[in-house]
Design a protein around this motif. Structure first.
Motif, PDB file in Angstrom:
ATOM      1  N   ALA A 156       0.859  -1.199   0.000  1.00  0.00           N
ATOM      2  CA  ALA A 156       0.000   0.000   0.000  1.00  0.00           C
ATOM      3  C   ALA A 156       0.890   1.243   0.000  1.00  0.00           C
ATOM      4  N   VAL A 157       0.475   2.251  -0.749  1.00  0.00           N
ATOM      5  CA  VAL A 157       1.186   3.538  -0.764  1.00  0.00           C
ATOM      6  C   VAL A 157       0.151   4.652  -0.593  1.00  0.00           C
ATOM      7  N   PRO A 158       0.592   5.843  -0.152  1.00  0.00           N
ATOM      8  CA  PRO A 158      -0.362   6.950  -0.109  1.00  0.00           C
ATOM      9  C   PRO A 158      -0.995   7.127  -1.499  1.00  0.00           C
ATOM     10  N   VAL A 159      -2.303   7.411  -1.513  1.00  0.00           N
ATOM     11  CA  VAL A 159      -3.058   7.436  -2.773  1.00  0.00           C
ATOM     12  C   VAL A 159      -2.376   8.295  -3.841  1.00  0.00           C
ATOM     13  N   SER A 160      -1.829   9.454  -3.430  1.00  0.00           N
ATOM     14  CA  SER A 160      -1.251  10.366  -4.428  1.00  0.00           C
ATOM     15  C   SER A 160       0.055   9.820  -5.025  1.00  0.00           C
ATOM     16  N   ARG A 161       0.645   8.764  -4.402  1.00  0.00           N
ATOM     17  CA  ARG A 161       1.899   8.200  -4.936  1.00  0.00           C
ATOM     18  C   ARG A 161       1.643   7.016  -5.870  1.00  0.00           C
ATOM     19  N   MET A 162       0.376   6.661  -6.092  1.00  0.00           N
ATOM     20  CA  MET A 162       0.081   5.494  -6.930  1.00  0.00           C
ATOM     21  C   MET A 162       0.656   5.578  -8.351  1.00  0.00           C
ATOM     22  N   PRO A 163       0.595   6.756  -9.014  1.00  0.00           N
ATOM     23  CA  PRO A 163       1.184   6.800 -10.361  1.00  0.00           C
ATOM     24  C   PRO A 163       2.680   6.474 -10.334  1.00  0.00           C
ATOM     25  N   GLU A 164       3.395   7.009  -9.317  1.00  0.00           N
ATOM     26  CA  GLU A 164       4.838   6.709  -9.226  1.00  0.00           C
ATOM     27  C   GLU A 164       5.050   5.212  -9.009  1.00  0.00           C
ATOM     28  N   LEU A 165       4.171   4.605  -8.195  1.00  0.00           N
ATOM     29  CA  LEU A 165       4.309   3.170  -7.931  1.00  0.00           C
ATOM     30  C   LEU A 165       4.136   2.383  -9.229  1.00  0.00           C
ATOM     31  N   VAL A 166       3.052   2.683  -9.942  1.00  0.00           N
ATOM     32  CA  VAL A 166       2.764   1.891 -11.145  1.00  0.00           C
ATOM     33  C   VAL A 166       3.845   2.115 -12.207  1.00  0.00           C
ATOM     34  N   GLU A 167       4.294   3.367 -12.338  1.00  0.00           N
ATOM     35  CA  GLU A 167       5.372   3.644 -13.298  1.00  0.00           C
ATOM     36  C   GLU A 167       6.650   2.901 -12.891  1.00  0.00           C
ATOM     37  N   GLY A 168       6.960   2.946 -11.592  1.00  0.00           N
ATOM     38  CA  GLY A 168       8.150   2.249 -11.083  1.00  0.00           C
ATOM     39  C   GLY A 168       8.049   0.753 -11.319  1.00  0.00           C
TER      40      GLY A 168
END
Ligand SMILES: Cc1cc2nc3c(=O)[nH]c(=O)nc-3n(C[C@H](O)[C@H](O)[C@H](O)COP(=O)(O)OP(=O)(O)OC[C@H]3O[C@@H](n4cnc5c(N)ncnc54)[C@H](O)[C@@H]3O)c2cc1C
Length: 461
Positions: free
Chosen positions: A342-354
């Motif tokens: 789980a990551v803070p909601v606003s960091r989801m794009p960075e997670l998926v890109e990473g």
């Protein structure tokens, strides 16, 4: 198998009919959905709190490991008796002791299934918010031990927010009661929330007082399709930033959409790079307005379409796309590695890109879906067991996934827990001083370390 003296002591404490010592029976209670397995020396069926305390007392005197078991559906191996000893199954302690609509609570034994709780609560117009997909075959005791939840958590929370109190037996066989029967209460430390999520390492739950919520009058369901994950993540942030909290906010990424497309007749626009399933619930009179607010927030740049279901059949049709994913994944990669970070909601794009970068670097297909409203993403590494290169890359890829999550202020597990399989990674997330305090707490609850040893966090040193 349990040696003669231990077996006799266990039979004396538990009752002869509640003890299994045949190897065939013991194997059946030595596995869970993590696909790990170990052979316990004996299996005992819990019948009531006094008997549980008597069994713990026998194990504590002898230093025998004791692992609690609900229905064995956990995915991280927390109920696998990796250090042998006794498995204490709560499957027969499955009564609903009291339903109290006036005080919005239900008192249950730990072996009752989540589904049985929902069915009984529904008769009074209530539900218990934790809603794992496994509801029909997982126990409330297991739900509490893992703090398990599902899509509803975004609005209604997890077991930690929906449990008023517990009765439990600690590792030194003390029977304790925690919490209150009221929705407020501040006397003493909050041991209820400490025991919830502790994976059976601190105490064995023998009774739980669950906080019930009235069933909402109505629900609206929507499906948003987006050009890419960045757009979907912007929509999630926009939805979560306005006042109407959705009751469901689930997402799947482009790879998952490709997979659904190739294994089902799902109706999805060409070029779809991500999808959100959104629901809002509440009083019928306010719902159109609430749904309009959420759908307006969901229509960010990159939104390719937002469909609102108008009937039960249309709701089923919208969910059919999402439901096609699990069978497709099972078909493509029966040996997938499934994480639930789980990551803070606003960091989801960075997670998926990473994650896309890691998939490329390690040559492993990664498919993501999950509970976007909580930033809780199921990351699936589709490893081919017949490909030695992929098998060799799986472990370093997984480590890189965890490093990425932690660099985004995330956590290693949103709902599946640590168990056996993630134990080695815990020290990356929890600082040494905090970990040391947790070990001291464990000692207070369980001085001889008999409760579910080898689980949850690594040994000191
Ligand atoms: C198809 C499928 C779908 C799933 N979907 C979800 C989902 O949507 N969300 C989710 O969070 N999980 C999900 N899970 C995982 C799993 O169902 C949950 O973790 C569930 O809460 C486990 O309950 P259980 O009764 O099977 O517990 P078990 O696996 O038997 O045990 C889990 C933990 O609980 C402890 N325990 C059990 N009873 C007690 C007790 N009385 N006192 C103390 N400790 C106890 C055990 O020692 C162990 O640590 C899914 C699993 C499957 C197979």
């Amino acid at each position: 198998m349990a040696n003669g003296a231990l077996a006799d002591a266990l039979r004396g404490a538990a009752g002869r009919d509640n003890v299994l010592t045949e190897a065939a029976d013991r194997w059946t209670y030595g596995y869970d959905n993590s696909r790990q397995q170990a052979l316990p020396a004996a299996v005992i069926f819990a019948t009531d709190a006094e008997q549980v305390a008597a069994v713990v007392s026998v194990c504590n005197e002898r230093g025998t490991p004791l692992t609690a078991r609900g229905w064995g559906s956990g995915t991280t191996g927390a109920t696998v008796p990796s250090e042998g000893g006794v498995v204490l199954s709560f499957e027969r302690m499955d009564a609903i002791l009291r339903t109290d609509p006036a005080n919005r609570l239900m008192v249950v034994q730990p072996g009752v299934t989540n589904q049985a709780v929902q069915t009984a609560a529904a008769e009074h117009g209530f539900f218990w918010p934790p809603d794992p997909t496994s509801a029909a075959f997982c126990s409330v005791g297991g739900n509490l031990a893992y703090n398990s939840a599902g899509p509803r958590a975004v609005k209604y929370g997890t077991p930690r927010e929906n449990t008023l109190g517990l009765r439990a037996v600690t590792g030194d066989a003390s029977a304790i009661r925690t919490g209150v029967h009221t929705t407020k209460g501040v006397v003493g430390y909050d041991l209820t929330r400490l025991i919830i999520g502790s994976e059976g390492t601190l105490a064995l739950t023998t009774e739980a007082t669950l906080k019930l919520t009235p069933v909402p009058q109505a629900r609206r369901t929507m499906r948003g399709v987006y050009a890419d994950m960045g757009a979907a993540a912007r929509a999630v942030s926009a939805i979560m930033a306005q006042p109407v909290v959705p009751s469901t906010l689930e997402f799947i990424d482009g790879k998952a959409i490709e997979m659904i497309r190739s294994h089902s007749q799902a109706d999805l626009p060409e070029g779809a790079g991500a999808m959100l399933m959104i629901a809002v619930d509440g009083a019928e009179a306010c719902l159109d307005q609430a749904a309009a607010a959420v759908s307006e927030a969901a229509r960010v740049d990159g939104c390719m379409g937002l469909d609102m279901a108008r009937s039960h059949a249309e709701v089923q049709a919208l969910w059919a796309t999402r439901k096609a994913l699990s069978p497709a994944l099972r078909q493509v990669a029966p040996k997938k590695i499934n994480e639930d970070v789980a990551v803070p909601v606003s960091r989801m794009p960075e997670l998926v890109e990473g994650l896309q970068g890691l998939a490329h670097r390690y040559g492993i297909t990664i498919v993501n879906f999950g509970h976007a409203g909580n930033g809780n993403i199921h990351v699936n590494l589709l490893v081919d067991p017949d490909d030695p290169a992929q098998m060799a890359a799986a472990e370093p890829c997984l480590e890189a996934v965890f490093d990425l999550v932690l660099s985004l202020e995330g956590t290693l597990s949103g709902e599946h827990g640590i168990g056996l399989v993630k134990r080695a990674f815990v020290a990356r997330e929890i600082e040494p001083a905090t970990l040391a305090l947790m070990r001291r707490l464990k000692q207070q609850f369980d001085p001889n370390g008999i409760l579910n040893p080898g689980k949850g966090f690594p040994e000191a040193g």
